[in-house]
Design a protein around this motif. Structure first.
Motif, PDB file in Angstrom:
ATOM      1  N   TRP A  73       0.832  -1.019   0.019  1.00 15.62           N
ATOM      2  CA  TRP A  73       0.095   0.246  -0.205  1.00 15.62           C
ATOM      3  C   TRP A  73       0.961   0.982   0.135  1.00 15.62           C
ATOM      4  O   TRP A  73       0.572   2.315  -0.611  1.00 15.62           O
ATOM      5  CB  TRP A  73      -1.046   0.067   1.224  1.00 15.62           C
ATOM      6  N   LEU A 100      -8.762   8.016  -2.077  1.00  9.90           N
ATOM      7  CA  LEU A 100      -9.243   6.626  -1.838  1.00  9.90           C
ATOM      8  C   LEU A 100      -8.549   5.433  -1.323  1.00  9.90           C
ATOM      9  O   LEU A 100      -9.038   4.661  -0.790  1.00  9.90           O
ATOM     10  CB  LEU A 100      -9.764   6.317  -3.535  1.00  9.90           C
ATOM     11  N   LEU A 101      -7.211   5.576  -1.910  1.00  6.42           N
ATOM     12  CA  LEU A 101      -6.321   4.482  -1.261  1.00  6.42           C
ATOM     13  C   LEU A 101      -6.118   4.518   0.283  1.00  6.42           C
ATOM     14  O   LEU A 101      -6.098   3.554   0.921  1.00  6.42           O
ATOM     15  CB  LEU A 101      -4.868   4.481  -1.786  1.00  6.42           C
ATOM     16  N   CYS A 102      -6.507   5.835   0.665  1.00  7.22           N
ATOM     17  CA  CYS A 102      -6.278   5.833   2.222  1.00  7.22           C
ATOM     18  C   CYS A 102      -7.634   5.695   2.870  1.00  7.22           C
ATOM     19  O   CYS A 102      -7.510   4.916   4.034  1.00  7.22           O
ATOM     20  CB  CYS A 102      -5.869   7.557   2.679  1.00  7.22           C
ATOM     21  N   ILE A 103      -8.441   5.656   2.169  1.00  6.67           N
ATOM     22  CA  ILE A 103      -9.943   5.256   2.786  1.00  6.67           C
ATOM     23  C   ILE A 103     -10.167   3.766   2.734  1.00  6.67           C
ATOM     24  O   ILE A 103     -10.623   3.165   3.420  1.00  6.67           O
ATOM     25  CB  ILE A 103     -11.103   6.117   2.205  1.00  6.67           C
ATOM     26  N   PHE A 104      -9.931   3.477   1.575  1.00  8.34           N
ATOM     27  CA  PHE A 104     -10.034   1.970   0.992  1.00  8.34           C
ATOM     28  C   PHE A 104      -8.815   1.334   0.736  1.00  8.34           C
ATOM     29  O   PHE A 104      -8.437   1.203  -0.575  1.00  8.34           O
ATOM     30  CB  PHE A 104     -11.027   1.776  -0.204  1.00  8.34           C
ATOM     31  N   PRO A 105      -7.800   0.936   1.583  1.00  5.93           N
ATOM     32  CA  PRO A 105      -6.516   0.404   1.408  1.00  5.93           C
ATOM     33  C   PRO A 105      -6.382  -0.761   0.595  1.00  5.93           C
ATOM     34  O   PRO A 105      -5.491  -1.289   0.101  1.00  5.93           O
ATOM     35  CB  PRO A 105      -5.783   0.345   2.710  1.00  5.93           C
ATOM     36  N   GLY A 106      -7.676  -1.568   0.887  1.00  4.80           N
ATOM     37  CA  GLY A 106      -7.783  -2.888   0.195  1.00  4.80           C
ATOM     38  C   GLY A 106      -7.490  -2.622  -1.398  1.00  4.80           C
ATOM     39  O   GLY A 106      -7.448  -3.958  -2.176  1.00  4.80           O
ATOM     40  N   ILE A 107      -7.833  -1.788  -2.180  1.00  2.00           N
ATOM     41  CA  ILE A 107      -7.678  -1.294  -3.423  1.00  2.00           C
ATOM     42  C   ILE A 107      -6.405  -1.744  -3.604  1.00  2.00           C
ATOM     43  O   ILE A 107      -6.114  -2.469  -5.128  1.00  2.00           O
ATOM     44  CB  ILE A 107      -8.042  -0.096  -3.901  1.00  2.00           C
ATOM     45  N   SER A 108      -5.384  -1.228  -3.248  1.00  3.87           N
ATOM     46  CA  SER A 108      -4.083  -1.485  -3.751  1.00  3.87           C
ATOM     47  C   SER A 108      -3.415  -2.893  -3.428  1.00  3.87           C
ATOM     48  O   SER A 108      -2.467  -3.448  -3.894  1.00  3.87           O
ATOM     49  CB  SER A 108      -2.963  -0.322  -3.109  1.00  3.87           C
ATOM     50  N   THR A 109      -3.910  -3.627  -2.433  1.00  2.22           N
ATOM     51  CA  THR A 109      -3.679  -4.965  -1.989  1.00  2.22           C
ATOM     52  C   THR A 109      -4.505  -6.052  -2.447  1.00  2.22           C
ATOM     53  O   THR A 109      -4.094  -7.050  -2.185  1.00  2.22           O
ATOM     54  CB  THR A 109      -3.312  -5.082  -0.303  1.00  2.22           C
ATOM     55  N   GLY A 110      -5.352  -5.701  -3.162  1.00  8.83           N
ATOM     56  CA  GLY A 110      -6.505  -6.818  -3.509  1.00  8.83           C
ATOM     57  C   GLY A 110      -5.892  -7.966  -4.565  1.00  8.83           C
ATOM     58  O   GLY A 110      -6.086  -8.804  -4.393  1.00  8.83           O
TER      59      GLY A 110
END
Length: 98
Positions: free
Chosen positions: A23, A77-87
């Protein structure tokens, strides 16, 4: 090159604080690119200026504005939903990385 210089200094405290390194790498890359296309540094702006000297620098700077805004939105968006970068890495390698 800035990532190569700062990563050895930044990574040990991040690992100690249990940050997700993937992330952080994604966010750091986006933020570094944002710095390259926006003044005051804006190295890529001057490259474009030399490639197309007939376009005024003001127009080149205003042309980068939509990209900077999209990058800001992406970081938010990456700070709010970090799963976007690690999905995708989690899907390929598993949640524990093995």
């Amino acid at each position: 090159s800035i990532i190569l210089m700062t990563a050895p200094i930044i990574l040990p405290p991040l690992r100690a604080a249990n940050f997700d390194i993937i992330w952080f790498g994604v966010v750091m890359t986006i933020v570094m690119e944002m710095g390259l296309i926006h003044p005051p540094v804006g190295l890529n702006i001057f490259v474009i200026r030399n490639v197309a000297p007939d376009i005024p620098l003001r127009d080149v700077i205003w042309g980068t504005l939509p990209f900077v805004l999209l990058m800001m939105l992406a970081v938010l968006l990456l700070c709010i939903f970090p799963g976007i970068s690690t999905g995708l890495p989690d899907l390929v390698m598993g949640p524990d990385g093995r």
